[in-house]
Design a protein around this motif. Structure first.
Motif, PDB file in Angstrom:
ATOM      1  N   LYS A 211       0.801  -1.232   0.000  1.00  0.00           N
ATOM      2  CA  LYS A 211       0.000   0.000   0.000  1.00  0.00           C
ATOM      3  C   LYS A 211       0.829   1.276   0.000  1.00  0.00           C
ATOM      4  N   THR A 212       2.067   1.208   0.469  1.00  0.00           N
ATOM      5  CA  THR A 212       2.831   2.449   0.676  1.00  0.00           C
ATOM      6  C   THR A 212       4.087   2.574  -0.174  1.00  0.00           C
ATOM      7  N   THR A 234       2.938   6.501  -7.855  1.00  0.00           N
ATOM      8  CA  THR A 234       3.451   7.639  -7.078  1.00  0.00           C
ATOM      9  C   THR A 234       3.935   8.748  -7.996  1.00  0.00           C
TER      10      THR A 234
END
Length: 334
Positions: A211-212, A234
């Motif tokens: 998720k990150t 991102t």
């Protein structure tokens, strides 16, 4: 009970099973020789030592059976134990060769952490790996590609995974949970739109598993940039826009293309960061901040304000609250 033990034994990996069998025979023959000839083989360990040396056909000759029965047992050990030890060593060699072959074919999972994952083998990813190895030589890279037959890089810092990156197991083999960043390059064997759709699918798969983690993606068509953001990218790199800009400057004939090349060379030598402006900088001119950063061997490129990027801000502009500075620093080769 014995059936269960026998069944469990054959479920053990073959190399461990062979090792346990060798150990059992060496202990058995060594113990037997100790009880048959206690004067020659004073301890059970002496017997085991003799069994290992004899079974491996090394034959130091420091311990030699003196009785006929002992010599018969020695012949049985050479015929049986020698073959067993040889088979064990051959199995180890064969296992090592198979592991090396599987490694080259990209079938071995990656178990380390803090690595970069690059998806797709092409000239762009090839050059990217070369630059990473040149500028950050100790950075570990996992290269994921479905079309390659073997590792194209052959470097101790690059681990090749062959597999479909739209499948969870491929990302798990690349150890995505412990990775630092992901770079997904466009597969140009597709049409531009199909390549972008494929890139977005890979982004969704990677984002679903982590998720990150920062995911950088290459998009070929401007229309798909929004969809890439929705998928969880991102940062989005639109290579066609950069290439078109370069072509334009070359065609105008003002040597802007040369300037662009020098800029790209400059970028290759820099590492970039975004830092929030210090509180004691608020209200100061950007000229003052630029001079301060130069003393730290850093270069102010721009500022992010209200989610907008302002490149090369005017020297008389003031630093405002919540400003984030875009800073370049030459890559250290220490």
């Amino acid at each position: 009970m014995w059936y269960q033990v026998w069944r469990t034994y054959f479920q053990i990996p073959i190399l461990l099973r062979l090792f346990l069998t060798v150990i059992f025979f060496m202990i058995a023959f060594g113990s037997l020789m100790h009880f048959i000839e206690p004067d020659t083989f004073i301890t059970i360990f002496d017997g085991i030592w003799w069994a290992m040396i004899t079974g491996s056909t090394v034959g130091y000759g420091d311990l030699v059976p003196a009785t006929t029965l002992g010599r018969v047992i020695t012949m049985v050990l050479i015929l049986g134990g020698g073959g067993l030890l040889t088979f064990y060593m051959v199995s180890i060699s064969r296992g090592a060769i198979k592991w090396e072959q599987d490694y080259q074919k990209g079938e071995i999972s990656y178990y380390k952490d803090n690595h970069l994952i690059i998806v797709g083998w092409n000239e762009r990813s090839k050059r990217l790996i070369e630059m990473i190895q040149e500028k950050m030589s100790d950075t570990s890279i996992v290269l994921v590609d479905e079309s390659l037959r073997s590792d194209p890089v052959n470097s101790k810092y690059v681990h090749f995974i062959k597999g479909d990156p739209s499948r969870d197991e491929t990302w798990q083999k690349a150890n995505i949970s412990q990775a630092k960043k992901i770079m997904i390059t466009a597969d140009q064997s597709y049409s531009e739109k199909e390549a972008d759709i494929h890139t977005i699918l890979l982004t969704i798969t990677a984002r679903g598993l982590h998720k990150t983690i920062p995911i950088f993606v290459e998009i070929l068509t401007k229309d798909q940039q929004v969809n890439a953001e929705r998928a969880g990218a991102t940062e989005i790199i639109c290579t066609n826009i950069s290439t078109s800009t370069l072509f334009f400057h070359e065609l105008t004939g003002h040597r802007h293309g040369d300037a662009f090349k020098y800029i790209m060379s400059f970028l290759a030598e820099q590492e970039f960061s975004i830092k929030q402006a210090h509180e004691n900088w608020l209200g100061s001119d950007f000229l003052v901040i630029t001079d301060h950063l130069k003393k730290e061997e850093e270069l102010l490129l721009g500022v992010i304000r209200d989610n907008e990027m302002l490149m090369n801000p005017l020297s008389t502009d003031k630093v405002q609250k919540k400003d984030h500075l875009i800073i370049a620093r030459k890559i250290s080769h220490d």
